[in-house]
Scaffold this motif. Structure first.
Motif, short mmCIF file in Angstrom:
data_model
loop_
_atom_site.label_atom_id
_atom_site.label_comp_id
_atom_site.label_asym_id
_atom_site.label_seq_id
_atom_site.Cartn_x
_atom_site.Cartn_y
_atom_site.Cartn_z
N THR A 69 0.65 -1.21 0.08
CA THR A 69 0.15 -0.04 0.16
C THR A 69 0.78 1.23 0.18
OG1 THR A 69 -1.77 -0.97 1.31
CG2 THR A 69 -1.80 1.13 1.29
N ILE A 70 0.78 2.29 -1.14
CA ILE A 70 1.37 3.29 -1.04
C ILE A 70 0.54 4.66 -0.30
CG2 ILE A 70 0.53 3.82 -3.45
CD1 ILE A 70 3.25 5.29 -3.88
N SER A 71 0.90 5.46 0.46
CA SER A 71 0.26 6.57 1.06
C SER A 71 1.42 7.58 1.31
CB SER A 71 -0.33 5.96 2.30
OG SER A 71 0.42 5.56 3.13
N LYS A 72 0.47 8.71 1.57
CA LYS A 72 1.41 9.94 1.68
C LYS A 72 0.74 10.72 2.88
CE LYS A 72 3.81 13.90 -0.27
NZ LYS A 72 3.98 14.81 -1.52
N ASP A 73 1.57 10.94 4.18
CA ASP A 73 1.16 12.00 4.96
C ASP A 73 1.41 13.29 4.59
OD1 ASP A 73 1.24 13.53 7.46
OD2 ASP A 73 1.60 11.42 8.88
N LYS A 74 0.54 14.05 4.29
CA LYS A 74 0.74 15.30 3.77
C LYS A 74 1.42 16.24 4.96
CE LYS A 74 -2.77 15.23 0.08
NZ LYS A 74 -3.86 15.73 -0.58
N ALA A 75 0.97 16.29 6.14
CA ALA A 75 1.39 17.09 7.22
C ALA A 75 2.69 16.78 7.29
CB ALA A 75 0.59 16.86 8.42
N LYS A 76 3.56 15.67 7.37
CA LYS A 76 4.81 15.47 7.59
C LYS A 76 5.54 15.31 6.22
CE LYS A 76 3.79 12.30 11.67
NZ LYS A 76 4.13 10.96 12.20
N ASN A 77 4.84 15.07 5.30
CA ASN A 77 5.68 15.14 3.67
C ASN A 77 6.41 13.96 3.87
OD1 ASN A 77 5.48 16.28 1.46
ND2 ASN A 77 7.04 17.85 1.81
N ILE A 78 5.68 12.84 4.25
CA ILE A 78 6.58 11.60 4.03
C ILE A 78 5.49 10.34 3.16
CG2 ILE A 78 7.11 9.64 4.94
CD1 ILE A 78 7.62 11.20 7.71
N LEU A 79 6.41 10.00 2.13
CA LEU A 79 5.69 9.10 1.37
C LEU A 79 5.92 7.52 2.03
CD1 LEU A 79 4.00 8.53 -1.32
CD2 LEU A 79 6.45 7.82 -2.32
N TYR A 80 4.85 6.80 2.07
CA TYR A 80 5.14 5.39 2.73
C TYR A 80 4.88 4.22 1.78
CZ TYR A 80 4.70 7.88 6.90
OH TYR A 80 4.97 8.70 8.28
N LEU A 81 5.41 3.24 1.86
CA LEU A 81 5.06 1.96 0.83
C LEU A 81 4.91 1.04 2.35
CD1 LEU A 81 4.60 0.56 -1.54
CD2 LEU A 81 6.97 -0.17 -1.43
N GLU A 82 3.67 0.31 2.53
CA GLU A 82 3.56 -0.67 3.58
C GLU A 82 3.52 -1.99 2.90
OE1 GLU A 82 2.75 -0.16 6.65
OE2 GLU A 82 2.72 -2.14 7.21
N MET A 83 4.35 -2.80 3.26
CA MET A 83 4.56 -4.12 2.61
C MET A 83 4.44 -5.42 3.47
SD MET A 83 8.18 -3.21 0.20
CE MET A 83 9.30 -3.35 1.90
N ASN A 84 3.22 -5.94 3.15
CA ASN A 84 2.98 -7.13 3.76
C ASN A 84 2.97 -8.48 2.74
OD1 ASN A 84 1.83 -5.67 6.00
ND2 ASN A 84 0.19 -4.95 4.93
N ARG A 85 3.17 -9.48 3.66
CA ARG A 85 3.15 -10.84 2.92
C ARG A 85 4.46 -11.05 1.95
NH1 ARG A 85 -2.36 -10.04 2.18
NH2 ARG A 85 -2.20 -10.51 -0.04
N LEU A 86 5.31 -10.48 2.27
CA LEU A 86 6.81 -10.01 1.55
C LEU A 86 6.88 -11.86 1.39
CD1 LEU A 86 8.50 -7.47 3.54
CD2 LEU A 86 7.82 -7.42 1.27
N LYS A 87 7.73 -11.67 -0.03
CA LYS A 87 7.95 -12.97 -0.71
C LYS A 87 9.70 -12.78 -1.04
CE LYS A 87 3.66 -13.32 -3.06
NZ LYS A 87 2.98 -13.56 -4.31
N PRO A 88 10.23 -13.88 -1.20
CA PRO A 88 11.75 -13.68 -1.59
C PRO A 88 11.97 -12.76 -2.76
CG PRO A 88 11.43 -15.76 -0.57
CD PRO A 88 10.02 -14.96 -0.89
N GLU A 89 11.04 -13.15 -3.75
CA GLU A 89 11.31 -12.32 -5.10
C GLU A 89 10.87 -10.63 -4.95
OE1 GLU A 89 9.13 -14.96 -4.45
OE2 GLU A 89 7.19 -14.85 -5.57
N ASP A 90 10.46 -10.26 -3.48
CA ASP A 90 10.48 -8.75 -3.24
C ASP A 90 11.84 -8.11 -2.93
OD1 ASP A 90 7.40 -9.48 -1.77
OD2 ASP A 90 7.54 -8.64 -3.71
N THR A 91 12.87 -8.99 -2.90
CA THR A 91 14.07 -8.67 -2.45
C THR A 91 14.62 -7.75 -3.44
OG1 THR A 91 14.54 -10.73 -1.13
CG2 THR A 91 16.37 -9.32 -2.15
N ALA A 92 15.09 -6.45 -3.07
CA ALA A 92 15.57 -5.59 -4.24
C ALA A 92 15.93 -4.46 -3.28
CB ALA A 92 14.34 -5.31 -5.28
#
Length: 127
Positions: A69-92
């Protein structure tokens, strides 16, 4: 100019979760801009992971849809990427970019001269 700093990477076991952050400083004046998360594994081409348009629309690569899930906290000006159920192929190495839109990533276009990049944060997922 816009300056980006990623954090939150690390090593996790398959099935685990991580949240990446991309702290944004500076601005493009009064105009809004897109942001994207990309990743590059050793020996592979860089690929788009998720995008956030200036109107709040989100986009995901098929490989991560339903898990990230991508999201942005506009007040803090931070972009997030919440990553769940990670797989070995997500390694990067994961990087964020500003003023680089998902449609351009998907089309294989290069980032424009006004785009800004972070230094990247490594994500390693073990079996």
């Amino acid at each position: 100019q816009v300056h980006l700093v990623e954090s939150g990477g690390g090593s996790v076991e398959a099935g685990g979760s991580l949240r990446l952050s991309c702290a944004v400083s500076g601005s493009y004046g009064a105009r809004n801009y897109c942001m994207v998360w990309l990743r590059q594994a050793p020996g592979k081409k860089r690929e788009g992971v998720a995008g956030l348009d200036s109107d709040g629309t989100t986009f995901y690569a098929d490989s991560v849809k339903g898990r990230f899930t991508i999201s942005k906290d506009k007040a803090k000006n931070i972009l997030y990427l919440e990553m769940n159920r990670l797989k070995p192929e997500d390694t990067a190495m994961y990087s964020c970019a500003a003023d680089f839109c998902w449609w351009a990533v998907v089309a294989g276009l290069p980032a424009g001269d006004t785009a800004s990049w972070g230094q990247g944060t490594q994500v390693t997922v073990s079996e």
